[in-house]
Design a protein around this motif. Structure first.
Motif, PDB file in Angstrom:
ATOM      1  N   VAL A  37      31.671  -7.878  11.419  1.00 18.03           N
ATOM      2  CA  VAL A  37      31.029  -6.544  11.456  1.00 18.03           C
ATOM      3  C   VAL A  37      30.676  -6.096  10.051  1.00 18.03           C
ATOM      4  N   LEU A  38      31.526  -6.368   9.086  1.00 18.20           N
ATOM      5  CA  LEU A  38      31.244  -5.965   7.721  1.00 18.20           C
ATOM      6  C   LEU A  38      30.039  -6.726   7.167  1.00 18.20           C
ATOM      7  N   GLY A  39      29.895  -7.992   7.519  1.00 11.82           N
ATOM      8  CA  GLY A  39      28.727  -8.746   7.075  1.00 11.82           C
ATOM      9  C   GLY A  39      27.441  -8.214   7.685  1.00 11.82           C
ATOM     10  N   MET A  40      27.487  -7.823   8.949  1.00 13.13           N
ATOM     11  CA  MET A  40      26.299  -7.237   9.582  1.00 13.13           C
ATOM     12  C   MET A  40      25.919  -5.908   8.919  1.00 13.13           C
ATOM     13  N   CYS A  41      26.938  -5.095   8.619  1.00 14.70           N
ATOM     14  CA  CYS A  41      26.647  -3.821   7.935  1.00 14.70           C
ATOM     15  C   CYS A  41      26.066  -4.066   6.546  1.00 14.70           C
ATOM     16  N   HIS A  42      26.578  -5.110   5.867  1.00 16.08           N
ATOM     17  CA  HIS A  42      26.062  -5.424   4.536  1.00 16.08           C
ATOM     18  C   HIS A  42      24.594  -5.837   4.603  1.00 16.08           C
ATOM     19  N   LEU A  45      22.415  -2.713   5.380  1.00 18.11           N
ATOM     20  CA  LEU A  45      22.220  -1.822   4.238  1.00 18.11           C
ATOM     21  C   LEU A  45      21.346  -2.472   3.168  1.00 18.11           C
ATOM     22  N   ASP A  46      21.475  -3.787   3.015  1.00 17.00           N
ATOM     23  CA  ASP A  46      20.639  -4.476   2.041  1.00 17.00           C
ATOM     24  C   ASP A  46      19.167  -4.415   2.428  1.00 17.00           C
ATOM     25  N   PHE A  47      18.911  -4.419   3.724  1.00 17.04           N
ATOM     26  CA  PHE A  47      17.534  -4.438   4.185  1.00 17.04           C
ATOM     27  C   PHE A  47      16.946  -3.034   4.332  1.00 17.04           C
ATOM     28  N   TYR A  48      17.789  -2.054   4.744  1.00 17.60           N
ATOM     29  CA  TYR A  48      17.237  -0.744   5.126  1.00 17.60           C
ATOM     30  C   TYR A  48      17.746   0.426   4.270  1.00 17.60           C
ATOM     31  N   ALA A  49      18.715   0.240   3.410  1.00 12.97           N
ATOM     32  CA  ALA A  49      19.237   1.389   2.648  1.00 12.97           C
ATOM     33  C   ALA A  49      18.152   1.990   1.753  1.00 12.97           C
ATOM     34  N   HIS A  99      22.396   1.967  -1.481  1.00 18.96           N
ATOM     35  CA  HIS A  99      21.407   1.024  -2.004  1.00 18.96           C
ATOM     36  C   HIS A  99      21.835   0.479  -3.378  1.00 18.96           C
ATOM     37  N   VAL A 100      22.323   1.343  -4.246  1.00 20.88           N
ATOM     38  CA  VAL A 100      22.740   0.915  -5.585  1.00 20.88           C
ATOM     39  C   VAL A 100      23.972   0.027  -5.508  1.00 20.88           C
ATOM     40  N   VAL A 101      24.942   0.389  -4.676  1.00 21.81           N
ATOM     41  CA  VAL A 101      26.172  -0.408  -4.559  1.00 21.81           C
ATOM     42  C   VAL A 101      25.867  -1.797  -4.017  1.00 21.81           C
ATOM     43  N   VAL A 102      25.024  -1.883  -3.010  1.00 23.22           N
ATOM     44  CA  VAL A 102      24.699  -3.182  -2.420  1.00 23.22           C
ATOM     45  C   VAL A 102      23.970  -4.071  -3.420  1.00 23.22           C
ATOM     46  N   VAL A 104      24.100  -3.948  -6.690  1.00 23.98           N
ATOM     47  CA  VAL A 104      25.024  -4.381  -7.737  1.00 23.98           C
ATOM     48  C   VAL A 104      25.970  -5.458  -7.211  1.00 23.98           C
ATOM     49  N   MET A 105      26.445  -5.347  -5.949  1.00 25.07           N
ATOM     50  CA  MET A 105      27.322  -6.360  -5.364  1.00 25.07           C
ATOM     51  C   MET A 105      26.602  -7.696  -5.207  1.00 25.07           C
ATOM     52  N   GLU A 106      25.317  -7.661  -4.936  1.00 20.20           N
ATOM     53  CA  GLU A 106      24.548  -8.898  -4.788  1.00 20.20           C
ATOM     54  C   GLU A 106      24.036  -9.427  -6.123  1.00 20.20           C
ATOM     55  N   ALA A 107      24.342  -8.749  -7.221  1.00 22.89           N
ATOM     56  CA  ALA A 107      23.949  -9.178  -8.560  1.00 22.89           C
ATOM     57  C   ALA A 107      22.442  -9.193  -8.752  1.00 22.89           C
ATOM     58  N   HIS A 108      21.743  -8.355  -7.980  1.00 26.05           N
ATOM     59  CA  HIS A 108      20.307  -8.219  -8.216  1.00 26.05           C
ATOM     60  C   HIS A 108      20.026  -7.421  -9.486  1.00 26.05           C
ATOM     61  N   VAL A 109      20.893  -6.491  -9.784  1.00 28.43           N
ATOM     62  CA  VAL A 109      20.819  -5.700 -11.006  1.00 28.43           C
ATOM     63  C   VAL A 109      22.224  -5.588 -11.574  1.00 28.43           C
ATOM     64  N   GLY A 110      22.287  -5.292 -12.862  1.00 28.51           N
ATOM     65  CA  GLY A 110      23.575  -5.063 -13.494  1.00 28.51           C
ATOM     66  C   GLY A 110      23.912  -3.582 -13.542  1.00 28.51           C
ATOM     67  N   ILE A 111      25.170  -3.323 -13.905  1.00 28.50           N
ATOM     68  CA  ILE A 111      25.610  -1.926 -13.991  1.00 28.50           C
ATOM     69  C   ILE A 111      24.869  -1.196 -15.099  1.00 28.50           C
TER      70      ILE A 111
END
Length: 324
Positions: A37-42, A45-49, A99-102, A104-111
């Motif tokens: 369930v957590l992977g589906m939510c991730h 959010l990655d696609f629609y946040a 959107h920002v948290v996701v 950063v977790m996927e390493a698309h952008v840095g902090i």
């Protein structure tokens, strides 16, 4: 009854219930079903946040602009639009955080890219616009939350100027959303462009109405040619006063002539005795009786100016009667 009420267990407060729910979700996330369930939510959010954040921000800007209209909308309509404006603004901030948290977790952008704009290694300009749009949305949300503190501020235009950051953040967010990730569909691009044009037209109408109201209330400097012509007043003759009250006749004061005390008063001339009339002849016995003669008429003595006027004559003169 009081003891029975005291013996009942107290309900947990809202903070305790929220903390318990968070602990249960974290515990369930480490289970196999929870990980699925957590992977589906991730992925969701990655696609629609970002999409939901942009849509919510667009609705926020349009509802906030429409809520300021006083030409067409009634008071209840503006209240409903204000409620929609605040609700969608809260949703936009929440989806921006996700959107920002996701990303950063996927390493698309840095902090550091989230804090400082235009430092990303790829898509530098587009990601920098997204950072600036995030700052503008955060400032607009903060000013909307603490609007009551600006009520007693000496310069109310400060709140409007700061809150207007949303108008600058929204176009940057649209450019960031349409160019940084997946290529959008044509209808998505057209819909955002139409929304931008409508908001621009509404903002222009609002500014023109406010500017026209300010011009009507501000006094203008008048020149000699713009001053109104003053009509020349022709003096009118004084009104004729009609005599409505009959004024009393004023008489000259009567004065008495006094003679000097050294000379004695002159005595009136002696009156001559009236002539004796002959005795009437006795009529004969056979004649008819004769009526006695009428009394002689003594002419009235002329009045002198120095004599005193009686009260009856004085009031008769005041009434306008002729005494001659």
């Amino acid at each position: 009854m009081a003891n029975a009420l005291r013996s009942r267990p107290s309900r947990p407060s809202g903070r305790k219930a929220l903390a318990a729910a968070v602990v249960l979700l974290l515990a369930a996330a480490f289970t196999p079903p929870g990980e699925h369930v957590l992977g589906m939510c991730h992925r969701f959010l990655d696609f629609y946040a970002g999409v939901f954040c942009l849509v919510a921000l667009s609705i926020t800007v349009m509802a906030g602009l429409a809520a300021t209209d006083r030409l067409v909308l009634l008071v209840r309509h503006r209240v409903l639009l204000q409620a929609a404006h605040r609700s969608t603004a809260t949703a936009a901030v929440a989806f921006l955080f996700c959107h920002v948290v996701v990303k950063v977790m996927e390493a698309h952008v840095g902090i550091l890219d989230v804090v400082l704009p235009f430092l990303a290694s790829r898509h530098t300009a587009v990601i920098g616009l997204g950072t600036l749009a995030g700052y503008g949305l955060a400032i607009a949300a903060w000013t909307g939350a603490v609007r009551g503190r600006f009520a007693d501020f000496a310069h109310p235009w400060v709140w409007r100027a700061v809150h207007s950051c949303a108008y600058a953040a929204w176009p940057m967010a649209i450019v960031h959303g349409l160019t940084s990730g997946r290529s959008p569909a044509t209808w998505v691009t057209v819909s955002y462009v139409v929304c931008v044009l409508l908001v621009g037209a509404g903002l222009a109408v609002r500014l023109s109405v406010r500017w026209g109201r300010r011009l009507r209330t501000t006094p203008k400097a008048q020149t000699t040619g713009s001053l109104p012509r003053i009509p020349v007043e022709v003096p009118l003759p004084p009104p004729v006063q009609r005599r409505t009250v009959r004024e009393p006749v004023r008489l000259a004061p009567l004065t008495t002539v006094r003679r000097p005390a050294s000379s004695p008063p002159a005595s009136p001339p002696p009156k001559s005795p009236p002539p004796k009339s002959p005795p009437p002849a006795r009529p004969p016995a056979s004649a008819a009786p004769v009526s006695p003669p009428a009394a002689p008429v003594i002419p009235a003595r002329p009045r002198k100016a120095f004599e005193t006027v009686s009260d009856d004559e004085y009031w008769a003169v005041l009434r306008g009667e002729d005494l001659s």
